[in-house]
Design an enzyme around this catalytic site. Structure first.
Site, PDB file in Angstrom:
ATOM      1  N   SER A 176       0.625  -1.120  -0.141  1.00 59.81           N
ATOM      2  CA  SER A 176       0.022   0.137  -0.222  1.00 59.81           C
ATOM      3  C   SER A 176       0.731   1.106  -0.107  1.00 59.81           C
ATOM      4  O   SER A 176       1.595   1.467  -0.846  1.00 59.81           O
ATOM      5  CB  SER A 176      -1.019  -0.064   1.112  1.00 59.81           C
ATOM      6  OG  SER A 176      -2.181   0.513   0.817  1.00 59.81           O
ATOM      7  N   HIS A 191      -7.714  -5.438   1.187  1.00 56.25           N
ATOM      8  CA  HIS A 191      -6.524  -4.733   1.087  1.00 56.25           C
ATOM      9  C   HIS A 191      -5.588  -5.320   2.105  1.00 56.25           C
ATOM     10  O   HIS A 191      -5.876  -4.847   3.429  1.00 56.25           O
ATOM     11  CB  HIS A 191      -7.020  -3.468   1.245  1.00 56.25           C
ATOM     12  CG  HIS A 191      -5.726  -2.258   1.160  1.00 56.25           C
ATOM     13  ND1 HIS A 191      -5.192  -1.901  -0.028  1.00 56.25           N
ATOM     14  CD2 HIS A 191      -5.312  -1.730   2.230  1.00 56.25           C
ATOM     15  CE1 HIS A 191      -4.304  -1.437   0.377  1.00 56.25           C
ATOM     16  NE2 HIS A 191      -4.248  -0.988   1.627  1.00 56.25           N
TER      17      HIS A 191
HETATM   18  C1  GCU Z   1      -5.049   4.714   2.440  1.00 54.91           C
HETATM   19  C2  GCU Z   1      -4.693   5.491   1.086  1.00 54.91           C
HETATM   20  C3  GCU Z   1      -4.148   4.513   0.116  1.00 54.91           C
HETATM   21  C4  GCU Z   1      -3.137   3.738   0.654  1.00 54.91           C
HETATM   22  C5  GCU Z   1      -3.683   3.039   1.889  1.00 54.91           C
HETATM   23  C6  GCU Z   1      -2.731   2.182   2.718  1.00 54.91           C
HETATM   24  O1  GCU Z   1      -6.237   3.905   1.849  1.00 54.91           O
HETATM   25  O2  GCU Z   1      -5.973   5.997   0.499  1.00 54.91           O
HETATM   26  O3  GCU Z   1      -3.727   5.390  -1.144  1.00 54.91           O
HETATM   27  O4  GCU Z   1      -2.393   2.790  -0.030  1.00 54.91           O
HETATM   28  O5  GCU Z   1      -4.270   3.913   2.942  1.00 54.91           O
HETATM   29  O6  GCU Z   1      -1.571   2.652   2.859  1.00 54.91           O
HETATM   30  O7  GCU Z   1      -3.164   1.223   3.374  1.00 54.91           O
END
Ligand code: GCU
Length: 394
Positions: free
Chosen positions: A231, A373
């Site tokens: 992420s 995610h």
């Molecule tokens: C949020 C953010 C993302 C990122 C994520 C993370 O959702 O909007 O861009 O990748 O956090 O780091 O888990």
């Protein structure tokens, strides 16, 4: 009463931009991607020499100027200190080293803590997975009191690799009020510049300082380091591997917007949303592209391309539409052109593979995992397969 509730709900959703996001493929705007193989003065790039001497430096500079900010290359000195060592950790399977890597510049010092396990039975120096840890420090605990799929150190050791991690907060706290309190103390000029790096630039910078250390540790094969991030950490792993060609391979897990996903598709998270929610991640210049992606002189396929001919493993998760799986896969496919210049053939399918059907063959590996995610044992098992193939370890 009901009407008031609906109006209230809508304004809350709007203020969090929740209803402004598009998750409908048919509503993706039409867009034209900048050609990765055409230089800014319209020269067609058809060979490795022109790519490396003209277009690649140009694209790196565009990302520095417009997105991640300048990556400072110089510092006064750096040192490392072993804080703790256990030659028989993980029931004798691994040699644990806990290190402090300190880097000084401008009369300021930053300390990055590194946890490193080296397999005792595998051949040394060992190929090494290095994680940029953007979650709780407990995920990369040297005592192994927490075992999670986010950094499954035992699984990686059993596969014969060393496994290491540092935490992003050591380099730049992941907080808009506090991110200056780390690497940026060493480079105060960055804070004043519109193209100055912020937190994600600082995390990538720190990954390179760990690489400096790996080059001195005889247990680690510094020519076989797989930089891994999830992420926001996956955005940083791409940027670090693009900058620093010493990283042999890059894993970018669910990295989404301003990671591996194409910004121009405006699917899920957008440039405006990321800049508004995380104003401390990217250079101030990036805010000029809020709701204005088509003005960007780049898109994220060009970031993946900068890593060629080294392998990149890109992932998505089926429930993580925020990170735009389709736009991520399209971006990786676009990067194939640059691998072709090196005669490194990508075997990726034409369109996004089915869920849980990993395509692990280097140089461009991809999967979309069922679920949320996250980064899991399953994901790591696939990264290991690609590294095994690339380093001929199967
Ligand atoms: C949020 C953010 C993302 C990122 C994520 C993370 O959702 O909007 O861009 O990748 O956090 O780091 O888990």
């Amino acid at each position: 009463m009901r009407k008031i509730f609906i109006v209230l709900l809508a304004s809350v959703l709007l203020s969090f931009e929740l209803i402004a996001q598009n998750y409908d493929e048919s509503k993706v705007p039409s867009y034209i991607l900048p050609d990765v193989l055409e230089s800014q003065n319209k020269m067609k790039i058809a060979n490795v020499k022109d790519w490396e001497s003209i277009r690649r430096p140009e694209i790196l500079a565009l990302f520095e100027e417009n997105v991640y900010g300048i990556m400072p290359k110089k510092f006064d000195n750096s040192n490392f200190k072993i804080k703790n060592e256990n030659k028989l950790s993980m029931n004798g399977k691994a040699h644990l080293k806990e290190l402090e890597i300190s880097v000084s510049n401008n009369n300021q010092t930053v300390i990055i803590n590194l946890v490193l396990f080296v397999p005792t039975r595998a051949k040394k120096p060992a190929a090494t997975f290095l994680l940029i840890n953007n979650r709780g420090k407990n995920n990369t605990s040297p005592t192994r009191d927490t075992i999670s799929g986010f950094w499954p150190a035992e699984q990686v050791i059993d596969a014969g690799y060393a496994v290491a991690a540092f935490h992003v907060n050591d380099a730049a706290p992941d907080d808009k009020n506090n991110y200056r309190n780390g690497v940026l103390r060493l480079y105060p000029e960055q804070l004043k510049a519109d193209n100055g790096m912020k937190a994600i630039g600082a995390w990538a910078w720190a990954a390179s300082r760990i690489m400096d250390y790996f080059e001195k540790d005889k247990d680690v094969d510094a020519s076989k380091v797989i930089l891994t991030g999830h992420s926001r950490g996956g955005k940083a792993s791409l940027w670090a591997a693009a900058q620093d060609t010493r990283f042999a391979m890059c894993v970018t897990n669910c990295s989404g917007n301003t990671g591996a996903a194409l910004s121009r598709r405006r699917f899920g998270e957008t440039v405006k949303v990321i800049n508004t929610t995380f104003p401390h991640w990217f250079a101030d210049n990036y805010k000029k592209f809020n709701d204005n992606e088509s003005a960007l002189p780049l898109d994220q396929h060009m970031l993946v391309s900068l890593i060629a001919p080294r392998p990149v493993y890109v992932t998505n998760a089926s429930e993580d539409l925020w990170a735009d799986p389709v736009g991520t896969f399209k971006s990786v496919k676009e990067a194939e052109k640059v691998y072709e210049l090196y005669n490194v053939k990508s075997g990726l399918p034409q369109s996004i593979p089915a869920i849980n059907m990993p395509f692990v063959k280097p140089p461009l590996a991809y999967h979309i995992r069922e679920g949320k995610h996250d980064m899991t044992f399953y994901d790591w098992a696939q990264f290991i397969k690609t590294a095994d193939l690339y380093f001929n370890r199967q």
